[in-house]
Design an enzyme around this catalytic site. Structure first.
Site, PDB file in Angstrom:
ATOM      1  CG  ASP A  97     -10.002  61.488  37.808  1.00  0.00           C
ATOM      2  OD1 ASP A  97      -8.856  61.993  37.636  1.00  0.00           O
ATOM      3  OD2 ASP A  97     -10.847  62.254  38.104  1.00  0.00           O
ATOM      4  CB  CYS A 120      -4.766  64.624  33.922  1.00  0.00           C
ATOM      5  SG  CYS A 120      -4.983  66.061  33.141  1.00  0.00           S
ATOM      6  CG  HIS A 134      -8.898  66.238  35.282  1.00  0.00           C
ATOM      7  ND1 HIS A 134      -7.635  66.028  35.260  1.00  0.00           N
ATOM      8  CD2 HIS A 134      -9.382  65.311  35.649  1.00  0.00           C
ATOM      9  CE1 HIS A 134      -7.330  64.956  35.894  1.00  0.00           C
ATOM     10  NE2 HIS A 134      -8.720  64.521  36.163  1.00  0.00           N
TER      11      HIS A 134
END
Lengths: 99, 364
Positions: free
Chosen positions: B259, B312, B242
């Site tokens: 995030d 992401c 991530h």
């Protein structure tokens, strides 16, 4: 094949240390270290390939860093002002998409 | 037809009605001459034809297409509303003049502001759905080029890493670091005091530690004094799965954490690690402890989220880019959301192929 001081098989090696060669330590994040003796004018992708060979990794997934800067394939120790005993960090490819 | 009968009735009937009708007629004719005057003048001045051509052009335009009056009046509604007469002494007392003035001014100001906001919103370009056709052609060419290699500073990006910008693919460190390098290049050109670290910085810092990883040498090699910066940008990789990013904002004295998924409380470790880094670096470079007492950890759980399991990295890159452009994401919020990521993947391909960040007309 061993460590400190002894010439490694794959990297550009010279049996006797002179002004033209350097001892370089490659250090991984897990703390393991491998030593290489390299020519100042050797392209450092040779060092990367030698290391990849030693640890059994795909050279495409290996990132060598000197003082935090990625070492480009065609850079030489001279280009980067490396000195005898300097440490090169090795990291692996990072990927990410989700948790 | 009915209207016409009505008209005739009016004309033949009451003299008062006939009088007021002729008044209307006169006013209407005046109106017509006004319109035709206005029609010819801008034509002559704006088009700038030579006089000879002008009359020919005017003739061909057939401006005088007016219909006879009764034909035009046909279908016009006859006004029936008669204002109710209120006697002077029955009207409510008017408020004092300055109160009325103040009220009118406030109202006008509000109207003005609202109109301005609407105009600005209409003029503000939106994030497009796709790149231009020219850019799409570049993308196709680069993606098919197996010998592709981009180098910028010490960042390098191979053909296989470029493929990672195709939809539904995870980004790797080469893409992230190439983007970071482009951000740094632009910051240098714009003389913005900021720096974007590479993705290995946080990995080294968190897993090996400041001293052991010799991170003092990293900023020395860059000739970088982080305490003279406005912002230090840090892309972060969590567990090799991530991408997120953090910003050390020296101006606002805060550490920001972004995030694009719901954060499973990993931010606390990041805040702690980065605070530790600031202390160590300050001690090492300035010889004194760093005062973190009035620093805030900033995290907004309601930032835009990715709507898949792959975007992401794109989110992190674009968050860093807009922060580097000077946008305050805490105050001004994000320019983009999860639906824009398909476009940003394409834009990133174009940017990497050209080696520099594109202009963002939708940005502020």
């Amino acid at each position: 094949m061993s460590d400190a001081g002894s010439p490694s098989n794959a990297a550009e090696v010279k049996p006797k240390a002179d002004d033209n060669t350097l001892n370089i330590k490659i250090r991984a994040t897990d703390g393991s270290e491998v030593f290489f003796k390299i020519k100042k004018t050797t392209k450092l992708n040779k060092l990367k390939n030698a290391y990849a060979d030693r640890v059994g990794q795909d050279p495409g997934a290996i990132r060598l860093l000197f003082d935090g800067q990625r070492i480009l394939d065609n850079a030489t120790a001279d280009d980067l002002d490396m000195e005898d005993g300097d440490v090169v960090d090795v990291l692996l490819e990072q990927v990410g998409g989700s948790c | 037809m009915l209207q016409r009968h009505k008209e005739q009735a009016i004309l033949s009937g009451d003299p008062h009605v006939a009088k007021s009708f002729s008044r209307v007629q006169a006013a209407y004719q005046q109106d017509l001459t006004k319109t035709s005057r206005h029609a010819t003048r801008p034509f002559a001045t704006h088009v700038g034809l030579p006089p000879a051509d002008l009359s020919a052009a005017l003739g061909s335009l057939n401006l005088d297409n007016r219909k006879p009056l009764d034909e035009t009046l046909q279908g016009r509604p006859v006004s029936k509303s008669i204002p109710k007469v209120v006697k002077r002494d029955q009207r409510p007392a008017a408020p004092p003049l300055d109160v009325v003035k103040g009220h009118v001014y406030t109202q006008l100001r509000e109207q003005d502001r609202e109109a301005e906001r609407q105009v600005r919103e209409r003029l503000q370009p939106r994030i497009p759905k796709d790149v231009t056709d020219d850019q799409a052609a570049i993308i196709e060419k680069r993606l098919r080029d197996h010998a592709f290699e981009a180098i910028l500073g010490t960042a390098t990006l191979s053909a296989s890493s470029l493929q990672r910008l195709r939809p539904n693919t995870w980004l790797n460190d080469e893409v992230m670091n190439f983007y970071a390098e482009m951000i740094n290049t632009r910051a240098k050109l714009d003389k913005r005091p900021l720096h974007c670290m590479n993705t290995f910085f946080f990995e080294k810092l968190s897993s090996v530690g400041y001293t052991e990883a010799k991170l003092a040498r990293w900023t020395k090699r860059l000739k970088l004094d982080i305490f003279a910066l406005d912002k230090l940008l840090i892309p972060i990789n969590h567990d090799n799965s991530h991408w997120v990013c953090a910003v050390i904002n020296f101006k606002q004295r805060r550490i920001e954490y972004y995030d694009s998924l719901t954060d499973p409380d990993r931010r606390y470790k990041v805040f702690k690690t980065l605070r530790g880094y600031l202390e160590s670096e300050h001690k090492e470079k300035k010889g004194s402890p760093f005062d973190l007492s009035n620093w805030r950890d900033q995290f907004d759980p309601n930032t835009p989220k990715q709507n898949n399991f792959t975007d992401c990295g794109v989110f992190a890159c674009q968050t860093l880019e807009s922060t580097a452009r000077g946008r305050d994401l805490i105050k001004e919020k994000f320019e983009f959301n999860g639906n824009d990521m398909a476009f940003f993947r394409r834009l990133m391909l174009v940017e990497i192929a050209s080696g520099e960040l594109g202009k963002r007309p939708w940005g502020t």
